[in-house]
Design an enzyme around this catalytic site. Structure first.
Site, PDB file in Angstrom:
ATOM      1  N   LYS A 149       0.834  -1.217   0.000  1.00  0.00           N
ATOM      2  CA  LYS A 149       0.000   0.000   0.000  1.00  0.00           C
ATOM      3  C   LYS A 149       0.863   1.260   0.000  1.00  0.00           C
ATOM      4  O   LYS A 149       0.643   2.172  -0.794  1.00  0.00           O
ATOM      5  CB  LYS A 149      -0.942   0.006   1.225  1.00  0.00           C
ATOM      6  CG  LYS A 149      -1.873  -1.196   1.303  1.00  0.00           C
ATOM      7  CD  LYS A 149      -2.784  -1.131   2.507  1.00  0.00           C
ATOM      8  CE  LYS A 149      -2.071  -1.221   3.841  1.00  0.00           C
ATOM      9  NZ  LYS A 149      -1.353  -2.498   4.089  1.00  0.00           N
ATOM     10  N   ARG A 160      11.680  -5.524   4.855  1.00  0.00           N
ATOM     11  CA  ARG A 160      11.449  -4.078   4.681  1.00  0.00           C
ATOM     12  C   ARG A 160      12.455  -3.281   5.511  1.00  0.00           C
ATOM     13  O   ARG A 160      12.737  -3.623   6.652  1.00  0.00           O
ATOM     14  CB  ARG A 160      10.025  -3.725   5.117  1.00  0.00           C
ATOM     15  CG  ARG A 160       9.744  -2.223   5.055  1.00  0.00           C
ATOM     16  CD  ARG A 160       8.278  -1.903   5.019  1.00  0.00           C
ATOM     17  NE  ARG A 160       7.563  -2.327   6.214  1.00  0.00           N
ATOM     18  CZ  ARG A 160       6.231  -2.254   6.340  1.00  0.00           C
ATOM     19  NH1 ARG A 160       5.494  -1.793   5.345  1.00  0.00           N
ATOM     20  NH2 ARG A 160       5.641  -2.668   7.444  1.00  0.00           N
TER      21      ARG A 160
HETATM   22  P1  ADP Z   1       2.272  -1.871   3.231  1.00  0.00           P
HETATM   23  O1  ADP Z   1       2.293  -0.356   3.182  1.00  0.00           O
HETATM   24  O2  ADP Z   1       1.069  -2.442   2.539  1.00  0.00           O
HETATM   25  O3  ADP Z   1       2.438  -2.413   4.618  1.00  0.00           O
HETATM   26  P2  ADP Z   1       4.824  -1.636   1.808  1.00  0.00           P
HETATM   27  O4  ADP Z   1       4.448  -0.799   0.650  1.00  0.00           O
HETATM   28  O5  ADP Z   1       5.612  -0.980   2.893  1.00  0.00           O
HETATM   29  O6  ADP Z   1       3.531  -2.398   2.416  1.00  0.00           O
HETATM   30  O7  ADP Z   1       5.637  -2.896   1.235  1.00  0.00           O
HETATM   31  C1  ADP Z   1       6.181  -3.888   2.132  1.00  0.00           C
HETATM   32  C2  ADP Z   1       7.554  -4.316   1.632  1.00  0.00           C
HETATM   33  O8  ADP Z   1       7.407  -5.009   0.399  1.00  0.00           O
HETATM   34  C3  ADP Z   1       8.524  -3.160   1.377  1.00  0.00           C
HETATM   35  O9  ADP Z   1       9.815  -3.583   1.758  1.00  0.00           O
HETATM   36  C4  ADP Z   1       8.441  -2.942  -0.145  1.00  0.00           C
HETATM   37  O10 ADP Z   1       9.686  -2.468  -0.674  1.00  0.00           O
HETATM   38  C5  ADP Z   1       8.139  -4.360  -0.647  1.00  0.00           C
HETATM   39  N1  ADP Z   1       7.238  -4.359  -1.824  1.00  0.00           N
HETATM   40  C6  ADP Z   1       6.167  -3.569  -2.049  1.00  0.00           C
HETATM   41  N2  ADP Z   1       5.558  -3.891  -3.213  1.00  0.00           N
HETATM   42  C7  ADP Z   1       6.271  -4.935  -3.723  1.00  0.00           C
HETATM   43  C8  ADP Z   1       6.150  -5.743  -4.909  1.00  0.00           C
HETATM   44  N3  ADP Z   1       5.158  -5.538  -5.793  1.00  0.00           N
HETATM   45  N4  ADP Z   1       7.050  -6.723  -5.089  1.00  0.00           N
HETATM   46  C9  ADP Z   1       8.041  -6.956  -4.172  1.00  0.00           C
HETATM   47  N5  ADP Z   1       8.210  -6.236  -3.053  1.00  0.00           N
HETATM   48  C10 ADP Z   1       7.332  -5.240  -2.822  1.00  0.00           C
HETATM   49  P1  AMP Z   2       1.055   0.408   9.115  1.00  0.00           P
HETATM   50  O1  AMP Z   2       2.157   1.404   8.919  1.00  0.00           O
HETATM   51  O2  AMP Z   2      -0.172   0.720   8.324  1.00  0.00           O
HETATM   52  O3  AMP Z   2       1.538  -1.019   8.956  1.00  0.00           O
HETATM   53  O4  AMP Z   2       0.607   0.556  10.639  1.00  0.00           O
HETATM   54  C1  AMP Z   2       1.511   0.302  11.705  1.00  0.00           C
HETATM   55  C2  AMP Z   2       0.756   0.174  13.022  1.00  0.00           C
HETATM   56  O5  AMP Z   2       0.096   1.421  13.318  1.00  0.00           O
HETATM   57  C3  AMP Z   2      -0.365  -0.864  13.054  1.00  0.00           C
HETATM   58  O6  AMP Z   2       0.120  -2.175  13.335  1.00  0.00           O
HETATM   59  C4  AMP Z   2      -1.246  -0.314  14.187  1.00  0.00           C
HETATM   60  O7  AMP Z   2      -0.684  -0.568  15.462  1.00  0.00           O
HETATM   61  C5  AMP Z   2      -1.173   1.192  13.942  1.00  0.00           C
HETATM   62  N1  AMP Z   2      -2.240   1.638  13.008  1.00  0.00           N
HETATM   63  C6  AMP Z   2      -2.075   2.210  11.775  1.00  0.00           C
HETATM   64  N2  AMP Z   2      -3.271   2.475  11.221  1.00  0.00           N
HETATM   65  C7  AMP Z   2      -4.206   2.064  12.115  1.00  0.00           C
HETATM   66  C8  AMP Z   2      -5.627   2.047  12.112  1.00  0.00           C
HETATM   67  N3  AMP Z   2      -6.346   2.501  11.064  1.00  0.00           N
HETATM   68  N4  AMP Z   2      -6.256   1.530  13.197  1.00  0.00           N
HETATM   69  C9  AMP Z   2      -5.578   1.087  14.262  1.00  0.00           C
HETATM   70  N5  AMP Z   2      -4.235   1.060  14.322  1.00  0.00           N
HETATM   71  C10 AMP Z   2      -3.548   1.546  13.262  1.00  0.00           C
END
Ligand code: ADP
Ligand code: AMP
Length: 215
Positions: free
Chosen positions: A13, A127
């Site tokens: 995301k 990550r």
């Molecule tokens: P989210 O915001 O949904 O938690 P991230 O965008 O931070 O996820 O992505 C999680 C990890 O996966 C990061 O280290 C990112 O660089 C990697 N990543 C994101 N999209 C892809 C993809 N399409 N293929 C491989 N690795 C990805």
């Molecule tokens: P994220 O960066 O989206 O993976 O969020 C990291 C952490 O922040 C999550 O594991 C939760 O502890 C908190 N968090 C982020 N967004 C929310 C949400 N909409 N509701 C509750 N907790 C959240």
């Protein structure tokens, strides 16, 4: 265009939202980024949120609802917004509907990025993040210089909640509390599923094809 990017932790995301925000010139609203900035700054909100975040639990709904209400009423959301990581529970989604009706900015679509659990664990455990908001992956998206952010030159770190035990907990919380929103938004005829397992550019292209319909 008013969009929520939906999906489990590690689905991509944040990675997609950064590109989409630049391309469509709409703000990327990541509740996780906002909470982490508060933790870094030692605010009252940050101190409260940290106890939950470190354990992979969700921060209480009332905190998130207040936070998102304030953020969505800022003027940069007038031309649209891209939500990332909100909503994560049914009460958050109900509150969002009310807030968006009040400010007359209803959602156009909820884009659900689908990735298998195995791949999520690989993505999250590799990550590496930067305080400036950029994130990398040790294998899939490494920085030019190991451990250093391409964008700002600061040292990268591994988020505490990207350690193996906490990752498992976050995925369990996702399945229990957040996944039910898939049916919720399907019933509301807002849900669009996309395959998030491909390369970043491939996924980006699929999301743009959806978002272009709402330009
Ligand atoms: P989210 O915001 O949904 O938690 P991230 O965008 O931070 O996820 O992505 C999680 C990890 O996966 C990061 O280290 C990112 O660089 C990697 N990543 C994101 N999209 C892809 C993809 N399409 N293929 C491989 N690795 C990805
Ligand atoms: P994220 O960066 O989206 O993976 O969020 C990291 C952490 O922040 C999550 O594991 C939760 O502890 C908190 N968090 C982020 N967004 C929310 C949400 N909409 N509701 C509750 N907790 C959240």
């Amino acid at each position: 265009m008013n969009i929520a990017l939906f999906g489990p932790p590690g689905a991509g995301k944040g990675t997609q939202a950064k590109e989409l925000s630049k391309y469509y010139n709409i703000p990327h609203i990541s509740t996780g980024d906002i909470l982490r900035a508060n933790v870094r700054d030692g605010t009252e909100l940050g101190l409260k949120a940290k106890q939950y975040m470190d354990k992979g639990e969700l921060v209480p709904d009332e905190v998130l609802i207040g936070l998102i209400r304030n953020r969505l009423s800022e003027s940069d959301c007038d031309t649209g917004y891209l939500l990332d990581g909100y909503p994560r529970t049914i009460p958050q989604a109900d509150a969002l509907t009310d807030i968006l009706n009040e400010i007359n900015k209803p959602l156009d679509a909820v884009i659900n990025i689908e990735v298998s659990d195995n791949e999520l664990v690989k993505r999250l455990s590799g990550r590496r993040s930067c305080a400036c908001g950029e994130s990398y992956h040790v294998m899939f998206n490494p920085p030019e210089k190991e451990g250093i952010c391409n964008a700002c030159g600061a040292g990268l770190y591994q988020r505490d909640d990207d350690k193996e035990e906490v990752i498992r907990q976050r995925l369990a919380v996702y399945n229990d509390k957040t996944k039910p929103l898939i049916d919720y938004y399907d019933d509301a005829e807002l849900l669009v599923n996309i395959d998030g397992s491909g390369a970043v550019d491939v996924v980006l292209n699929d999301i743009c094809n959806i978002m272009d319909k709402f330009k």
